[in-house]
Design a protein around this motif. Structure first.
Motif, PDB file in Angstrom:
ATOM      1  N   MET A   1       0.804  -1.184   0.000  1.00  0.00           N
ATOM      2  CA  MET A   1       0.000   0.000   0.000  1.00  0.00           C
ATOM      3  C   MET A   1       0.860   1.265   0.000  1.00  0.00           C
ATOM      4  O   MET A   1       0.377   2.353   0.153  1.00  0.00           O
ATOM      5  CB  MET A   1      -0.870  -0.044   1.235  1.00  0.00           C
ATOM      6  N   SER A   2       2.145   1.128  -0.160  1.00  0.00           N
ATOM      7  CA  SER A   2       3.034   2.284  -0.216  1.00  0.00           C
ATOM      8  C   SER A   2       3.096   2.786  -1.655  1.00  0.00           C
ATOM      9  O   SER A   2       3.830   2.286  -2.479  1.00  0.00           O
ATOM     10  CB  SER A   2       4.431   1.922   0.287  1.00  0.00           C
ATOM     11  N   LYS A   3       2.275   3.783  -1.932  1.00  0.00           N
ATOM     12  CA  LYS A   3       2.172   4.343  -3.273  1.00  0.00           C
ATOM     13  C   LYS A   3       3.113   5.545  -3.381  1.00  0.00           C
ATOM     14  O   LYS A   3       3.126   6.411  -2.508  1.00  0.00           O
ATOM     15  CB  LYS A   3       0.726   4.776  -3.509  1.00  0.00           C
ATOM     16  N   LYS A   4       3.909   5.585  -4.441  1.00  0.00           N
ATOM     17  CA  LYS A   4       4.835   6.698  -4.638  1.00  0.00           C
ATOM     18  C   LYS A   4       4.061   7.953  -5.019  1.00  0.00           C
ATOM     19  O   LYS A   4       3.255   7.937  -5.934  1.00  0.00           O
ATOM     20  CB  LYS A   4       5.833   6.367  -5.760  1.00  0.00           C
ATOM     21  N   LEU A   5       4.298   9.035  -4.301  1.00  0.00           N
ATOM     22  CA  LEU A   5       3.649  10.305  -4.587  1.00  0.00           C
ATOM     23  C   LEU A   5       4.509  11.114  -5.542  1.00  0.00           C
ATOM     24  O   LEU A   5       5.728  10.951  -5.607  1.00  0.00           O
ATOM     25  CB  LEU A   5       3.441  11.100  -3.300  1.00  0.00           C
ATOM     26  N   HIS A   6       3.853  12.000  -6.255  1.00  0.00           N
ATOM     27  CA  HIS A   6       4.565  12.918  -7.134  1.00  0.00           C
ATOM     28  C   HIS A   6       5.495  13.783  -6.280  1.00  0.00           C
ATOM     29  O   HIS A   6       5.144  14.140  -5.144  1.00  0.00           O
ATOM     30  CB  HIS A   6       3.552  13.787  -7.883  1.00  0.00           C
ATOM     31  N   PRO A   7       6.678  14.123  -6.783  1.00  0.00           N
ATOM     32  CA  PRO A   7       7.623  14.915  -5.971  1.00  0.00           C
ATOM     33  C   PRO A   7       7.041  16.230  -5.461  1.00  0.00           C
ATOM     34  O   PRO A   7       7.331  16.646  -4.339  1.00  0.00           O
ATOM     35  CB  PRO A   7       8.790  15.171  -6.930  1.00  0.00           C
ATOM     36  N   SER A   8       6.193  16.895  -6.270  1.00  0.00           N
ATOM     37  CA  SER A   8       5.625  18.165  -5.801  1.00  0.00           C
ATOM     38  C   SER A   8       4.654  17.928  -4.644  1.00  0.00           C
ATOM     39  O   SER A   8       4.557  18.756  -3.735  1.00  0.00           O
ATOM     40  CB  SER A   8       4.916  18.893  -6.942  1.00  0.00           C
ATOM     41  N   VAL A   9       3.953  16.804  -4.646  1.00  0.00           N
ATOM     42  CA  VAL A   9       3.041  16.489  -3.543  1.00  0.00           C
ATOM     43  C   VAL A   9       3.838  16.208  -2.275  1.00  0.00           C
ATOM     44  O   VAL A   9       3.461  16.638  -1.178  1.00  0.00           O
ATOM     45  CB  VAL A   9       2.126  15.296  -3.904  1.00  0.00           C
ATOM     46  N   GLN A  10       4.966  15.523  -2.422  1.00  0.00           N
ATOM     47  CA  GLN A  10       5.822  15.267  -1.263  1.00  0.00           C
ATOM     48  C   GLN A  10       6.350  16.571  -0.679  1.00  0.00           C
ATOM     49  O   GLN A  10       6.377  16.762   0.543  1.00  0.00           O
ATOM     50  CB  GLN A  10       6.973  14.341  -1.647  1.00  0.00           C
ATOM     51  N   LYS A  11       6.746  17.506  -1.556  1.00  0.00           N
ATOM     52  CA  LYS A  11       7.233  18.802  -1.081  1.00  0.00           C
ATOM     53  C   LYS A  11       6.121  19.565  -0.362  1.00  0.00           C
ATOM     54  O   LYS A  11       6.356  20.232   0.642  1.00  0.00           O
ATOM     55  CB  LYS A  11       7.760  19.633  -2.252  1.00  0.00           C
ATOM     56  N   PHE A  12       4.894  19.445  -0.886  1.00  0.00           N
ATOM     57  CA  PHE A  12       3.771  20.117  -0.240  1.00  0.00           C
ATOM     58  C   PHE A  12       3.510  19.535   1.143  1.00  0.00           C
ATOM     59  O   PHE A  12       3.230  20.265   2.086  1.00  0.00           O
ATOM     60  CB  PHE A  12       2.515  20.009  -1.114  1.00  0.00           C
ATOM     61  N   LYS A  13       3.620  18.229   1.269  1.00  0.00           N
ATOM     62  CA  LYS A  13       3.422  17.600   2.573  1.00  0.00           C
ATOM     63  C   LYS A  13       4.467  18.097   3.572  1.00  0.00           C
ATOM     64  O   LYS A  13       4.159  18.375   4.733  1.00  0.00           O
ATOM     65  CB  LYS A  13       3.490  16.076   2.444  1.00  0.00           C
ATOM     66  N   GLU A  14       5.706  18.249   3.133  1.00  0.00           N
ATOM     67  CA  GLU A  14       6.754  18.778   4.003  1.00  0.00           C
ATOM     68  C   GLU A  14       6.451  20.229   4.387  1.00  0.00           C
ATOM     69  O   GLU A  14       6.659  20.641   5.530  1.00  0.00           O
ATOM     70  CB  GLU A  14       8.104  18.689   3.305  1.00  0.00           C
ATOM     71  N   PHE A  15       5.941  20.983   3.420  1.00  0.00           N
ATOM     72  CA  PHE A  15       5.587  22.375   3.678  1.00  0.00           C
ATOM     73  C   PHE A  15       4.478  22.468   4.722  1.00  0.00           C
ATOM     74  O   PHE A  15       4.508  23.322   5.608  1.00  0.00           O
ATOM     75  CB  PHE A  15       5.150  23.029   2.360  1.00  0.00           C
ATOM     76  N   VAL A  16       3.491  21.578   4.641  1.00  0.00           N
ATOM     77  CA  VAL A  16       2.391  21.571   5.603  1.00  0.00           C
ATOM     78  C   VAL A  16       2.908  21.226   6.997  1.00  0.00           C
ATOM     79  O   VAL A  16       2.450  21.789   7.996  1.00  0.00           O
ATOM     80  CB  VAL A  16       1.271  20.600   5.157  1.00  0.00           C
ATOM     81  N   LYS A  17       3.890  20.317   7.070  1.00  0.00           N
ATOM     82  CA  LYS A  17       4.458  19.973   8.377  1.00  0.00           C
ATOM     83  C   LYS A  17       5.144  21.179   9.012  1.00  0.00           C
ATOM     84  O   LYS A  17       5.131  21.352  10.225  1.00  0.00           O
ATOM     85  CB  LYS A  17       5.449  18.819   8.229  1.00  0.00           C
ATOM     86  N   LYS A  18       5.730  22.050   8.175  1.00  0.00           N
ATOM     87  CA  LYS A  18       6.386  23.258   8.678  1.00  0.00           C
ATOM     88  C   LYS A  18       5.360  24.331   9.051  1.00  0.00           C
ATOM     89  O   LYS A  18       5.671  25.236   9.821  1.00  0.00           O
ATOM     90  CB  LYS A  18       7.332  23.831   7.624  1.00  0.00           C
ATOM     91  N   ASN A  19       4.157  24.249   8.480  1.00  0.00           N
ATOM     92  CA  ASN A  19       3.110  25.247   8.707  1.00  0.00           C
ATOM     93  C   ASN A  19       1.832  24.569   9.201  1.00  0.00           C
ATOM     94  O   ASN A  19       0.867  24.421   8.452  1.00  0.00           O
ATOM     95  CB  ASN A  19       2.823  26.013   7.405  1.00  0.00           C
ATOM     96  N   PRO A  20       1.810  24.158  10.465  1.00  0.00           N
ATOM     97  CA  PRO A  20       0.656  23.403  10.975  1.00  0.00           C
ATOM     98  C   PRO A  20      -0.644  24.206  11.011  1.00  0.00           C
ATOM     99  O   PRO A  20      -1.719  23.618  11.098  1.00  0.00           O
ATOM    100  CB  PRO A  20       1.093  22.986  12.377  1.00  0.00           C
TER     101      PRO A  20
END
Length: 132
Positions: A1-20
């Protein structure tokens, strides 16, 4: 069930972690994840829209939800000003060529509809007169 995300989506997830505070926006219903992603993609991470609003949650949320169309147009206009004119001209030229190609294809299909009618033996100009 580990689906590879698009790199921009991964960057967005990191951005959200920085901006809760963005998580709170979605939970409160003032924004959706899709809207936030699109704004992040268009505006970038350094835009003033992403300023931490965790201390002023009450007033800031209402102001952001009542943002007028004029401000959005202003944001878009500012982004257009920062673009490279040569690159923009290149994109417009490519788009124009693509539209021309589609028009050419459509005219070919429309030409096939009229093809049997144009094969008749009548004159091509309806106003031409014959000499006696």
């Amino acid at each position: 069930m580990s689906k590879k995300l698009h790199p921009s989506v991964q960057k967005f997830k990191e951005f959200v972690k920085k901006n809760p505070h963005l998580i709170n926006e979605v939970k409160q219903g003032t924004s959706t994840w899709q809207e936030l992603y699109e704004e992040w993609y268009l505006l970038g991470e350094d835009d003033s829209r992403w300023g931490s609003s965790s201390s002023n949650d009450g007033g800031k949320k209402e102001e952001k939800s009542s943002e007028s169309d004029g401000e959005i147009v202003g944001l878009i206009w500012n982004r257009l000003k920062k673009m490279d004119p040569n690159q923009l001209q290149s994109h417009i030229s490519s788009l124009s060529e693509a539209i021309g190609a589609v028009q050419g294809i459509l005219s070919q299909f429309q030409g096939n509809k009229n093809a049997p009618k144009s094969g008749s033996s009548g004159p091509s100009n309806p106003f031409s007169f014959r000499k006696d």
